[in-house]
Each structure stands twice: as structure tokens, then as C-alpha cells.
Scaffold this active site. Structure first.
Site: not given
Ligand code: HEM
Ligand SMILES: *[C@@H]1O[C@H](CO)[C@@H](O)[C@H](O)[C@H]1NC(C)=O
Ligand SMILES: *[C@@H]1O[C@H](CO)[C@@H](O)[C@H](O)[C@H]1NC(C)=O
Length: 256
Positions: A63, A67-68, A71, A73, A75, A95, A165, A195-196, A245
Site C-alpha cells: 500500500r 499511496h506514494d 500523490v 507520482g 517519487d 495516511n 480516493p 485487497h486480497t 485467506t
Molecule cells: C481503488 C481505490 C482504493 C481505495 C478506496 C482503497 C481503500 C483502502 C482502505 C480504506 C484501506 C484500509 C485503511 C485503514 O483501515 O486504515 C485500504 C487498505 C489497503 N489497501 Fe487500499 N484502496 C484502494 C486501492 C488500493 C490499491 C491500488 C492498492 C495496491 C495495489 C491497495 C492496497 C491496500 C492494502 C494492501 C491495504 C491493507 C494495508 C494494511 O493492512 O496495512 N489499495 N485501502
């Protein structure tokens, strides 16, 4: 007349070349093949040891790259602490108390610096780390293109401008935010599969599982029980995205 048109075209071509060559130099997989061939091994071994201590760290590190990149690019700007001249991205809505794994990146960077001092950018380290994390959790591998440059500053207001977003986004906002960085709807769907792995806090999805009717009823019920009311008592409870899983990078984000 003809010659002035030719000169105009030549100037235009020059301008285009300057613009593209300064703002989007091509990345290559072999960028460090002469200057730091050990970079993959060095990053990989720190990632594997961090993930073996705590599986979720693989998700957190993946993640960080997302997030890098969203914002200004890819970078490395997400890594910058606040200074007297700027307030950075770390305390932004998306963040603060949410993104983690900075300490692992620091560890990777210092080991890479020992092997090849002053060569590998932090932005590239984030990109390699994302791949190594997915692989460490049983996911697919891919070739990482390299050659990113690090920013020397970061901006809280840029991070808070909506480029990442929020979880309350409509589909059209998600598509727009991805399109704004050159990613298609197909890319949006594929990348959401990240998000798997990993976890989410109740505060990020509570409104959905209490209010919405377009969710599997037993799943919504389970998640309400994980996130009891009043909200303040459970806002920071965390649950896995993937009920089946959570620590394995597979297709269950879609299957579930
Ligand atoms: C499509 C728009 C996206 C939205 C709205 C979104 C939203 C979120 C949210 C709300 C969380 C939980 C954060 C928290 O509880 O503090 C999360 C976690 C996460 N996101 Fe996304 N996400 C998006 C796209 C992505 C992308 C593109 C990736 C990576 C390719 C990603 C990877 C992850 C991962 C791996 C977690 C778990 C992090 C952890 O357990 O520390 N997400 N995301
Ligand atoms: C970030 O989180 C800390 C608590 O960990 C809090 O004190 C601070 O006010 C938050 N900053 C912002 C800008 O929300
Ligand atoms: C349900 O939706 C309303 C309106 O958006 C919101 O104010 C409320 O907080 C939501 N319920 C929960 C439990 O989040």
C-alpha cells in the site's frame, strides 16, 4: 513560407522532446544492472524477514507504493517527515494512523546504502518492495521498471486534495482518480485485487455494513459484530479484507 513552416515544426519537435525527456524519462528493468545488481536480493531479504515476523506487513508495504504514486507520482515523497519548510504526506487523511511500514523501508534503505551507496532511489525501493511483498505472500511476480527520482519535498495539501480516493468514493470517482494518473478502469479493477491481503479499520467501512443492502447479509452481519456501536468504541478495530485467506495473495478478493 515553406522554410518557416519547417522551422516551426522543428521548434515544436524540440519543445515536445524537452518536455517529455524532462518529465517522463523511460524506466527500465536494467536501470541498476551495472550500478547495483544486488538491489533485488537486498530488498527481498529484508521484506521476507519482515513478512515472516508479521504477515500483514506485506500488505502494508504494498500500500505504501500506491499511496506514494498517487500523490505527485512515484517519487518517494510519502517517506518524508515534516520539516521547517514543509508539512508532508504522513499526516494526511489517507495516511495518518493508517499507512505503516516506514520502519521496514528505513531498514531496507540502510542495507541498500551499505551495498551500493548513493545509487538507488527511495521511490524505486518502494516499487521493488511492493513486488517482493506480493511474492512473499504467495502472489505473482512481475518485472519492476526502475529509474525513478526522489522528491525533496512533500505536500500535505496535495495528499489531501482527493487524489487518493476515499473509501466512500463512488465508482465514477474511483475511475476518475485512476484515469488522472493514466490508469484505466481495467487497471482499477486489477489493482483493487490488492485487497486480497491486509486489514481495514471499522471507521473506513462501518457505514456500508450498517446501512447498505447490496452486501451479502451474513458478511455484513459478521462485520457489524466486529464493529459494534457506538462507533467510538470500535473505530480502530481492524478486520481482514479477505475473510478466507487474509495473508495469502490469491484471487479471493474477486471470488469472495
Ligand atoms: C481503488 C481505490 C482504493 C481505495 C478506496 C482503497 C481503500 C483502502 C482502505 C480504506 C484501506 C484500509 C485503511 C485503514 O483501515 O486504515 C485500504 C487498505 C489497503 N489497501 Fe487500499 N484502496 C484502494 C486501492 C488500493 C490499491 C491500488 C492498492 C495496491 C495495489 C491497495 C492496497 C491496500 C492494502 C494492501 C491495504 C491493507 C494495508 C494494511 O493492512 O496495512 N489499495 N485501502
Ligand atoms: C494524526 O494522528 C495523531 C494520533 O496518532 C493525532 O494526534 C494527530 O492529530 C493526527 N493528525 C492529523 C492531521 O489528523
Ligand atoms: C448510515 O448512514 C447515515 C447517512 O449517511 C450516517 O449518518 C450513519 O452514520 C450511517 N450509520 C452508521 C452506523 O455508520
Amino acid at each position: 513560407m515553406a522554410s518557416s513552416i519547417i522551422i516551426s515544426f522543428a521548434l515544436l519537435a524540440c519543445t515536445l522532446w524537452l518536455t517529455t525527456s524532462t518529465s517522463s524519462a523511460q524506466l527500465t528493468t536494467g536501470f541498476y544492472s551495472k550500478t547495483c545488481p544486488k538491489v533485488f536480493h537486498t530488498v527481498g531479504s529484508v521484506v521476507r524477514s519482515a513478512v515472516s515476523k508479521e504477515k500483514r506487513m506485506g500488505a502494508s508495504l504494498l500500500r505504501l507504493h500506491f499511496h506514494d504514486c498517487f500523490v505527485n507520482g512515484c517519487d518517494g515523497s510519502i517517506l518524508l517527515d515534516d520539516t521547517s519548510s514543509f508539512t508532508g504526506e504522513k499526516t494526511s487523511f489517507a495516511n495518518n494512523n493508517s499507512v505503516r511500514g516506514y520502519n521496514v523501508i528505513d531498514d531496507i534503505k540502510s542495507k541498500v546504502e551499505k551495498v551500493c551507496p548513493g545509487v538507488v532511489s527511495c521511490a524505486d525501493i518502494l516499487a521493488i518492495t511492493a513486488r517482493e511483498s506480493v511474492v512473499a505472500l504467495g502472489g505473482p511476480s512481475w518485472k519492476v521498471k526502475l529509474g525513478r527520482r526522489d522528491s525533496k519535498s512533500a505536500s500535505l495539501s496535495d495528499a489531501n486534495s482527493g487524489v487518493i480516493p476515499p473509501p466512500s468514493s463512488t465508482l465514477s470517482n474511483l475511475r476518475n482518480r485512476f484515469r488522472a494518473v493514466g490508469l484505466s478502469t481495467k487497471d482499477l479493477v486489477a489493482l483493487s485485487g490488492a485487497h486480497t491481503i491486509g486489514q481495514a479499520r471499522c471507521t473506513t467501512f462501518r457505514a456500508r455494513v450498517y446501512n447498505d443492502t447490496n452486501i451479502d447479509a451474513s458478511f455484513a452481519k459478521l462485520r457489524r459484530s466486529n464493529c459494534p456501536l457506538p462507533a467510538a468504541t470500535s473505530d480502530n478495530n481492524r478486520v481482514p479484507f479477505d475473510v478466507k485467506t487474509p495473508n495469502y495473495f490469491d484471487n479471493n478478493y474477486y471470488k469472495n
